[in-house]
Enzyme design. Structure first.
Site, PDB file in Angstrom:
ATOM      1  CD  GLU A 160      72.159 146.873 -19.572  1.00  8.56           C
ATOM      2  OE1 GLU A 160      72.237 148.080 -19.393  1.00  8.56           O
ATOM      3  OE2 GLU A 160      71.506 146.109 -18.816  1.00  8.56           O
ATOM      4  CG  HIS A 228      76.502 150.451 -20.156  1.00  8.64           C
ATOM      5  ND1 HIS A 228      75.639 151.443 -19.762  1.00  8.64           N
ATOM      6  CD2 HIS A 228      75.788 149.303 -20.112  1.00  8.64           C
ATOM      7  CE1 HIS A 228      74.455 150.926 -19.482  1.00  8.64           C
ATOM      8  NE2 HIS A 228      74.516 149.630 -19.685  1.00  8.64           N
ATOM      9  CB  CYS A 345      74.887 157.754 -21.561  1.00  8.30           C
ATOM     10  SG  CYS A 345      76.299 157.008 -20.774  1.00  8.30           S
TER      11      CYS A 345
END
Ligand code: SUG
Length: 417
Positions: A160, A228, A345
């Site tokens: 990711e 995350h 993000c």
């Protein structure tokens, strides 16, 4: 000279709340709500302006082609015939969260002296699994100079990108250490970053094994909604800012950093002060941790932090104590936050010499003015997740992106899906 550039994903015109990300509590909570793509993209532009005002270098990544018709075709269906959930997966604007685009190791850390980028495969979530092709096309264009190597995604193991990667270094241009954070299991939720993928990225990037660390996320963090690592920890320069419950074995990680980074500064937030729950709803650790020209370590935090009493109290105490973080700026990215994406993000950090980057991907205030006009004129004001197959909406989304690419001279990316 090597600087840190934040490449922000411009929020795409199809931004909607379809509740597609299991384990991302904000995404589930807002499933079915009406989204505001235009407001979302304008909030992103304002955040970039705030970065510029701090004297930081700023870049952009552009929205991907939606609907993802190539992905649907490989599943044997057209967009019009796809069942609603599949159509939502093909219409997601999730590439806005550029921290998931790739993992970046800057030149001072790599044995061949190049800056390496590996595109993330994002294979755990169907709506994100088709992002990599367009990301690869875009990064190969932005970082075409010989100073960079852009790798295709690693196969088979969930990756990711930079959301699970941290770098500590005395300054951006000096050799640093790189920390890859992976998940093993997270109770009811999937662990999205696999150790095997992190190890592959470290090898491809030619990192020194003695300056590379693999840290497991704590299961309790994943179970609490830390899908995350960058929801519970962030690093920059000599500072590691982390929640007490972020890692499975924090002592081993902190000792390792201490031994390798002169003047390593740990800013650890105790669970007694800020619970994991408050850390995740406020996104305190999903702030951008940045170092200004004069050396001031600054936190660019979401406004939700100022509205969460435990978090605001912690910030005020830290500032008053003259801690490692000297300044806090608040930015409003609520439209993105409602899908689980905070300020950090929305950006991919690349430490490099800006002259090596294709200038079409760099912005100043004047270029942001132009982008703002395109967004105001072409981005839909609202999107209903239940109506994203509506032909008029799809047409608006396609045309809006095309106009943006033309404004940036990036027409070559039109068919990059
Ligand atoms: O992958 N949300 C994203 C948020 C990503 C945040 N990125 C970082 N932490 N770096 C995700 O879960 C929402 C999907 C939806 O429901 O439409 C979404 O994909």
């Amino acid at each position: 000279m090597i600087r840190e550039i934040n490449f922000d994903g411009i929020v795409g015109p199809s931004h909607n709340y379809a509740g597609l990300s299991l384990g991302n509590l904000a995404s589930s909570r807002h499933a079915g709500h009406v989204s505001r793509p235009r407001a979302a993209a304008l909030q992103g532009i304002e955040k970039m302006r705030a970065n510029l005002a701090l004297g930081l270098a700023q870049g952009i990544l552009v929205p991907q082609p939606r609907p993802a018709t190539g992905w649907l075709a490989s599943l044997g269906v057209t967009f019009d015939d796809a069942e609603p959930v599949l159509a939502a997966n093909a219409m997601s604007a999730s590439s806005m969260w550029a921290a998931n685009a790739a993992t970046v190791s800057p030149a001072p850390d790599t044995s061949d002296g190049r800056c390496h980028l590996t595109v993330a495969n994002l294979q755990t979530m169907p709506h994100r699994s088709h992002e990599w092709r367009a990301t690869l096309a875009q990064l190969r264009l932005a970082f075409a100079a010989p100073a960079f190597t852009v790798h295709a995604p690693v196969p088979s193991f969930g990756d990711e990108g930079a959301a699970n990667h941290m770098r500590l270094a005395p300054s951006h241009g000096q050799p640093g250490v790189e920390i890859f954070v992976y998940g093993v299991s997270g109770g009811p939720f999937p662990a999205r970053q696999h150790l095997e993928a992190s190890k592959a990225v470290a090898r491809l990037h030619r990192l020194d094994p003695d300056r590379t660390y693999f840290a497991a996320q704590s299961d309790s963090a994943i179970a609490a909604g830390a899908f995350h690592n960058d929801v519970v920890a962030v690093a920059s320069g000599r500072v590691l800012f982390a929640h007490e419950q972020a890692f499975a074995d924090k002592a081993a990680l902190f000792d390792w950093c201490e031994a390798r980074i002169d003047g390593f500064e740990l800013v650890e937030v105790a669970a007694a002060d800020v619970s994991l729950g408050d850390a995740i709803t406020s996104y305190l650790f999903n702030s951008q941790l940045v170092i200004l020209e004069d050396g001031t370590t600054t936190l660019v935090a979401p406004t939700e932090c100022a509205e969460t009493p435990s978090v605001k109290a912690w910030i005020d105490r830290h500032l008053a104590s003259n801690g490692a973080i000297r300044r806090v700026e608040y930015v409003d990215v609520r439209q993105s936050m409602a899908n689980g994406g905070g300020p950090a993000c929305l950006r991919l950090r690349v430490q490099c010499d800006p002259v090596e980057v294709d200038p079409r991907f760099l912005v100043d205030d004047a270029k942001l003015d132009r982008l703002e006009k395109v967004i105001e004129a072409h981005w839909p004001s609202e999107a209903h997740s239940g109506a994203i197959q509506d032909p008029a909406f799809v047409q608006t989304v396609v045309a809006a992106r095309r106009t943006l690419l033309a404004e940036l001279g990036l027409e070559t990316l039109e068919e990059s899906e």
